[in-house]
Design a protein around this motif. Structure first.
Motif, short mmCIF file in Angstrom:
data_model
loop_
_atom_site.label_atom_id
_atom_site.label_comp_id
_atom_site.label_asym_id
_atom_site.label_seq_id
_atom_site.Cartn_x
_atom_site.Cartn_y
_atom_site.Cartn_z
N THR A 24 57.98 35.77 18.74
CA THR A 24 58.82 35.52 17.57
C THR A 24 60.19 36.11 17.91
OG1 THR A 24 56.88 35.83 16.17
CG2 THR A 24 59.02 35.85 15.08
N GLY A 25 61.03 35.24 18.37
CA GLY A 25 62.32 35.73 18.86
C GLY A 25 63.47 35.29 17.97
N PHE A 26 64.55 36.01 18.05
CA PHE A 26 65.74 35.63 17.27
C PHE A 26 66.99 36.10 17.99
CE2 PHE A 26 68.72 35.49 13.76
CZ PHE A 26 68.28 34.37 13.06
N ASN A 27 67.96 35.19 18.06
CA ASN A 27 69.25 35.54 18.68
C ASN A 27 70.20 36.07 17.61
OD1 ASN A 27 68.38 34.56 21.18
ND2 ASN A 27 68.99 32.48 20.66
N PHE A 28 70.51 37.32 17.68
CA PHE A 28 71.32 37.96 16.64
C PHE A 28 72.81 37.99 16.98
CE2 PHE A 28 67.20 39.52 15.42
CZ PHE A 28 67.28 39.67 14.05
N GLY A 29 73.18 37.40 18.05
CA GLY A 29 74.59 37.47 18.45
C GLY A 29 75.47 36.50 17.67
N LEU A 30 76.69 36.91 17.47
CA LEU A 30 77.74 36.00 17.02
C LEU A 30 78.78 35.97 18.12
CD1 LEU A 30 78.40 37.00 13.30
CD2 LEU A 30 77.21 35.00 14.14
N ARG A 31 79.56 34.92 18.15
CA ARG A 31 80.56 34.81 19.22
C ARG A 31 81.48 36.04 19.22
NH1 ARG A 31 82.08 29.30 17.77
NH2 ARG A 31 79.89 29.34 17.33
N GLY A 32 81.67 36.60 20.38
CA GLY A 32 82.60 37.73 20.50
C GLY A 32 82.08 39.01 19.87
N GLN A 33 80.76 39.11 19.73
CA GLN A 33 80.21 40.30 19.06
C GLN A 33 80.37 41.53 19.96
OE1 GLN A 33 76.87 39.94 16.39
NE2 GLN A 33 75.64 41.18 17.76
N SER A 34 80.96 42.54 19.42
CA SER A 34 81.12 43.77 20.20
C SER A 34 79.87 44.62 20.06
CB SER A 34 82.33 44.53 19.69
OG SER A 34 82.09 44.92 18.35
N HIS A 35 79.74 45.62 20.92
CA HIS A 35 78.56 46.48 20.85
C HIS A 35 78.50 47.26 19.55
CE1 HIS A 35 77.12 45.37 24.68
NE2 HIS A 35 78.15 45.85 25.36
N TYR A 36 79.67 47.48 18.96
CA TYR A 36 79.65 48.15 17.67
C TYR A 36 78.82 47.35 16.67
CZ TYR A 36 81.07 49.85 13.12
OH TYR A 36 81.04 50.33 11.84
N PHE A 37 79.06 46.05 16.64
CA PHE A 37 78.32 45.22 15.69
C PHE A 37 76.88 44.99 16.16
CE2 PHE A 37 82.56 44.05 14.01
CZ PHE A 37 82.33 44.52 12.73
N ASP A 38 76.64 45.02 17.48
CA ASP A 38 75.25 44.99 17.95
C ASP A 38 74.47 46.10 17.27
OD1 ASP A 38 75.66 42.90 19.68
OD2 ASP A 38 75.87 44.14 21.48
N LEU A 39 75.08 47.28 17.28
CA LEU A 39 74.42 48.45 16.70
C LEU A 39 74.19 48.27 15.19
CD1 LEU A 39 73.42 51.41 16.78
CD2 LEU A 39 75.79 52.12 16.55
N GLN A 40 75.22 47.78 14.51
CA GLN A 40 75.09 47.61 13.05
C GLN A 40 74.05 46.55 12.72
OE1 GLN A 40 76.53 49.85 11.32
NE2 GLN A 40 77.71 50.57 13.07
N VAL A 41 74.03 45.48 13.50
CA VAL A 41 73.04 44.42 13.26
C VAL A 41 71.64 44.98 13.51
CG1 VAL A 41 72.15 42.24 14.20
CG2 VAL A 41 74.58 42.48 13.71
N LEU A 42 71.52 45.74 14.56
CA LEU A 42 70.22 46.34 14.88
C LEU A 42 69.74 47.22 13.73
CD1 LEU A 42 68.00 47.04 16.98
CD2 LEU A 42 69.51 48.82 17.87
N LYS A 43 70.63 48.01 13.19
CA LYS A 43 70.25 48.89 12.08
C LYS A 43 69.90 48.08 10.83
CE LYS A 43 72.93 53.01 13.35
NZ LYS A 43 74.18 53.75 13.07
N GLU A 44 70.72 47.07 10.57
CA GLU A 44 70.54 46.28 9.35
C GLU A 44 69.23 45.50 9.38
OE1 GLU A 44 73.19 46.11 7.06
OE2 GLU A 44 72.26 44.70 5.67
N TYR A 45 68.92 44.93 10.54
CA TYR A 45 67.76 44.04 10.61
C TYR A 45 66.56 44.70 11.29
CZ TYR A 45 70.95 40.58 8.88
OH TYR A 45 71.84 39.91 8.07
N GLY A 46 66.65 46.01 11.46
CA GLY A 46 65.55 46.76 12.08
C GLY A 46 64.23 46.55 11.35
#
Lengths: 341, 481
Positions: A71-93
């Motif tokens: 069950t996979g999901f691509n959480f990236g948006l174009r030009g996503q910086s690592h800062y937002f990687d972290l925030q997305v990870l926390k939000e959708y953890g």
């Protein structure tokens, strides 16, 4: 004064109702849903066992189609910086299954990437507004609550459906080699600019460290990956460009014991322009193949994919690639995939 | 604090509610405090000293002039006040024209602390409030008005927040008596003002800022473009500038109107002018009339020999250009308009056979339309100098903007103006509104409709503004002057 207040209140109330209705209609249009890639975050499934972060490599990086055990999901948006990687990870953890593999694409470019103001505002549609740097109530209303206010000429989709919904940016059918050469040069130019902008500001290694620690604390399994590039793309990058990058990655792998899979110079991809949408991004066929290889390397699926592609037998990842088989036992990743074939 | 921001809306709401809630005698203090807050928030806080010194000197010299019976007695005080006010203006705005970098100068003298300095820009609205101050001083000197005895009212006249950023450039004889007036909340006046504000906002955030996207792209890199893009960008800039400034003026007049004050008009459909003289009677009226009354007339106006009148006109336009900015592009822009004006004067005098009161005769509608288009083209060509970053850029635009062929034009039609279509529609909309406006003020005509017709129009207008606004919060072009 009373007349003014009464009429003003009536006018404002009607305006608010009309605006809400218009907004409701707008967010249902296919134009809005395919606007900037943020709508997919409304369809994030529960129990994800492969989370792919990252920028465009995260957005278009993996194709999980036909792999039942994932069950996979691509959480990236174009030009996503690592800062937002972290925030997305926390939000959708909370959407991740225990032992979920968190793929964190890294590259020379991504470690330099800061927060693009144009991208920042998109995250109001994805994250709690407290996670947005310099968040602002007006931006929150405009981008999250009433996106009709940011519609501009996309409001035309209220009248007529969008025809080119979800175009694959990296499909790039029929491009000749010249395209890849110039495209690689273009990307390297951007990298050079980024280097100049970021001179002295350091790599965003700290954020990556935070992501890895977050994963560990929550029972997820972080994996750093560098996706495949064409040889044309790699041609421009000097040893100096890579040395800083690999030094930063080495710090992380040593400090956190996190696996790093480097496909940047993978000979199964480098020459195969038919697998790329541009010099840096895989096209749908490349994505399919890469997903199969990656999941197999991670021990999530078995090596049938390699057999199908016939590419894997030709070799191992490039010299700098630590290689998943050698450095990290498959048991590292087994938790989330019990029952996988 | 820009007028097109929520911050300003909140600020103004507080001011307006408090204004009508407190007794008349305290209102000047509220408006003055609000104006100084506006000045401090909008610019550099320490520049409040500049406007305070300017006001104090103006007040003192005005009072002393009031005590003197003769012009000769008033003269020294006028000279001192003018020297101080123009000195500030010159110091902050024009030193760099002579190659003197003010910031490094101050840093060298240890006036600026720290490496980043003050990020020195000219004090907010200095070009505007200086002219306003000078007009007051000259009027007192001439005996046209009495000096203002209340320091607070004079300070409010100088710093009145609706006019502070970019005018209209008020006169003592017009604004000061109004500041002493007592105004009640008036439903019709306030609703009219709100509509005027909304229209101004529409011109700014929907039209001007939209056109600005194209203009900035082309003029930001003029060397990368040839032919039609330069031509269209120049056309769009002409409309952008009008919508930006007229939009600002509407908003500022509306704010003052809500409080009960009537500010000077600045525009009267300038792009429907049939000649350059008429254009200047319709464009930035408060500046043009200021230059006429306080520069052209004292220089001798059109009295004396013909060549003298010509020289005076040229001086006025050069000063006008220089007032807009400490850059040779503005000086050349002013000079070009001066030459247009002189050519027009010479032509009409030749045609009329006399110097005095020579005016162009009105022709038929077709002829007038031709004249309007011709005048617009002349003005548009001059805007190139106004918009370009440097004189060499401007000449590059002139060199390249007409280098297109029939194939480019026919391509334009076959691709349905791809890339320009949207902007051309915006321009067309503005000209249609202008044409409708020629038959009478649109807001007043709209206000006469029954509510069931009127409100739907307002809602369409409101939603168009909310949805199609360019939300960059860009500043008004004339604020930089």
């Amino acid at each position: 004064m009373k007349k003014f207040i009464f009429r003003g209140a009536c006018f404002a109330a009607i305006a608010l109702i009309l605006l809400s209705v218009l907004n409701l209609l707008y967010v249902r249009t296919n134009g809005y849903k395919s606007l900037d890639g943020t709508y997919k975050f409304r369809t994030v499934p529960d129990g994800i066992n492969v989370m792919n972060l990252g920028s465009s490599h995260g957005e278009f990086g993996l194709d999980y189609g036909g792999i039942d055990t994932v069950t996979g999901f691509n959480f990236g948006l174009r030009g996503q910086s690592h800062y937002f990687d972290l925030q997305v990870l926390k939000e959708y953890g909370s959407k991740l299954a225990e032992g979920c593999v968190v793929l964190i694409p890294v590259s020379c470019v991504s470690l330099l990437q800061g927060i693009d103001p144009d991208q920042r505002i998109l995250y109001y549609r994805v994250l709690a507004h407290g996670s947005i740097p310099d968040h602002d109530a007006v931006e929150y209303i405009r981008f999250r609550l009433l996106p009709i206010l940011t519609a501009s000429f996309n409001a035309r989709y209220l009248i007529k459906d969008r025809e080119d919904v979800d175009p694959d940016l990296f499909a790039c059918p029929g491009a000749d080699e010249e395209f890849y050469i110039y495209n690689a040069l273009y990307y390297y130019g951007l990298f050079e600019d980024l280097k100049k902008e970021c001179a002295g500001s350091g790599y965003s290694v700290g954020i990556l460290g935070e992501m890895i620690a977050f994963c560990r604390d929550n029972g997820f399994k972080p994996v750093l990956i560098t996706t495949p590039f064409t040889n044309h793309y790699n041609y421009w990058y000097t040893a100096d460009d890579y040395s800083e990058f690999y030094a930063a990655i080495a710090c992380l792998t040593e400090e956190y014991g996190v696996p790093y899979l480097d496909y940047s110079h993978d000979p199964r991809f480098g020459e195969r322009l038919d697998l790329f949408g541009d010099s840096d991004h895989l096209n749908p066929a490349g994505r399919k193949m890469f997903t199969q290889i990656l999941l197999a390397d991670l021990g999530i699926t078995h090596d049938a994919a390699r057999d199908e592609t016939g590419a894997c037998s030709t070799g191992k990842p490039a010299a700098r690639n630590p290689g998943p088989e050698t450095d990290y036992p498959s048991s590292y990743l087994s938790g989330a995939f019990r029952g996988a074939t | 604090m820009l007028l097109n921001t929520l911050k300003f809306a909140a600020f103004f709401l507080v001011i307006a509610v408090t204004y009508f809630a407190i007794p008349y005698r305290f209102r000047w203090a509220l408006l003055l405090a609000g104006s100084y807050y506006f000045f401090i928030v909008g610019g550099k806080p320490h520049y409040v000293l500049v406007i305070l010194v300017s006001t104090a000197v103006t007040y003192y010299c005005g009072m002393r002039m009031g005590e003197k019976e003769t012009r000769s007695g008033r003269g020294p005080f006028l000279a001192i006040a003018i020297a101080v006010n123009l000195g500030f203006l010159f110091f902050f705005k024009y030193l760099n024209l002579f190659g003197i970098d003010l910031e490094s100068l101050l840093a060298h003298a240890n006036i600026l602390e720290g490496s980043e300095g003050l990020g020195l820009i000219v004090p907010l609205g200095i070009s505007f409030y200086t002219l306003q101050t000078l007009s007051y001083l000259v009027d007192v000197y001439r005996g046209d008005i009495r000096p203002e005895r209340h320091f607070g009212y004079l300070a409010l006249y100088v710093s009145f927040f609706p006019t502070l950023l970019a005018g209209p450039i008020e006169r003592g004889s017009h604004l000061l008596p109004q500041l002493h007036g007592h105004y009640r909340f008036d439903y019709d006046r306030v609703t009219y003002a709100i509509k005027l504000f909304a229209w101004g906002m529409f011109l700014k955030i929907v039209i001007a800022d939209r056109l600005g996207l194209y203009v900035n792209q082309v003029y930001g890199d003029v060397h990368s473009y040839r032919g039609l893009p330069l031509l269209f960008a120049t056309l769009f800039f002409a409309v952008q500038l009008y919508c930006d400034f007229a939009g600002y003026t509407n908003m500022t007049r509306a704010c003052a109107m809500i409080l009960g004050y009537d500010l000077l008009e600045n525009f009267d459909k300038p792009y429907f002018a049939r000649n350059v003289r008429e254009f200047w009677r319709r464009w930035h009226i408060s500046l043009t009339s200021w230059l006429r009354d306080y520069l052209y007339v004292p220089l001798g106006g059109n009295r004396g020999p013909r060549w003298r009148a010509y020289v005076n006109v040229l001086i006025v336009f050069l000063v006008s250009g220089l007032w807009h900015g400490a850059s040779w592009t503005f000086v050349l822009w002013g000079a070009l308009h001066g030459l247009y004006y002189l050519a027009y004067m010479a032509f009409t005098q030749l045609a009329a056979g006399s110097k005095e009161g020579a005016e162009e005769r009105h022709g038929g509608k077709l002829l007038d339309t031709g004249k309007i288009i011709f005048t617009f083209c002349l003005v548009g060509l001059a805007w190139v100098l106004f918009r370009a970053s440097s004189v060499s850029d401007a000449f590059d635009v002139y060199r390249n903007m007409f280098s297109f062929g029939w194939s480019d034009l026919s391509n334009l039609f076959t691709t349905w103006f791809e890339g320009y279509g949207l902007y051309l529609l915006v321009v067309l909309f503005i000209f249609i509104v202008g044409l409708i406006g020629l038959r009478g003020p649109i807001i007043e005509r709209l206000g006469r409709l029954p509510i069931y017709l009127r409100w739907p129009v307002y809602y369409v207008f409101l939603f168009t503004m909310l949805i199609f606004a360019v939300a960059t919060g860009s500043q008004f072009i004339y604020m930089q002057f």
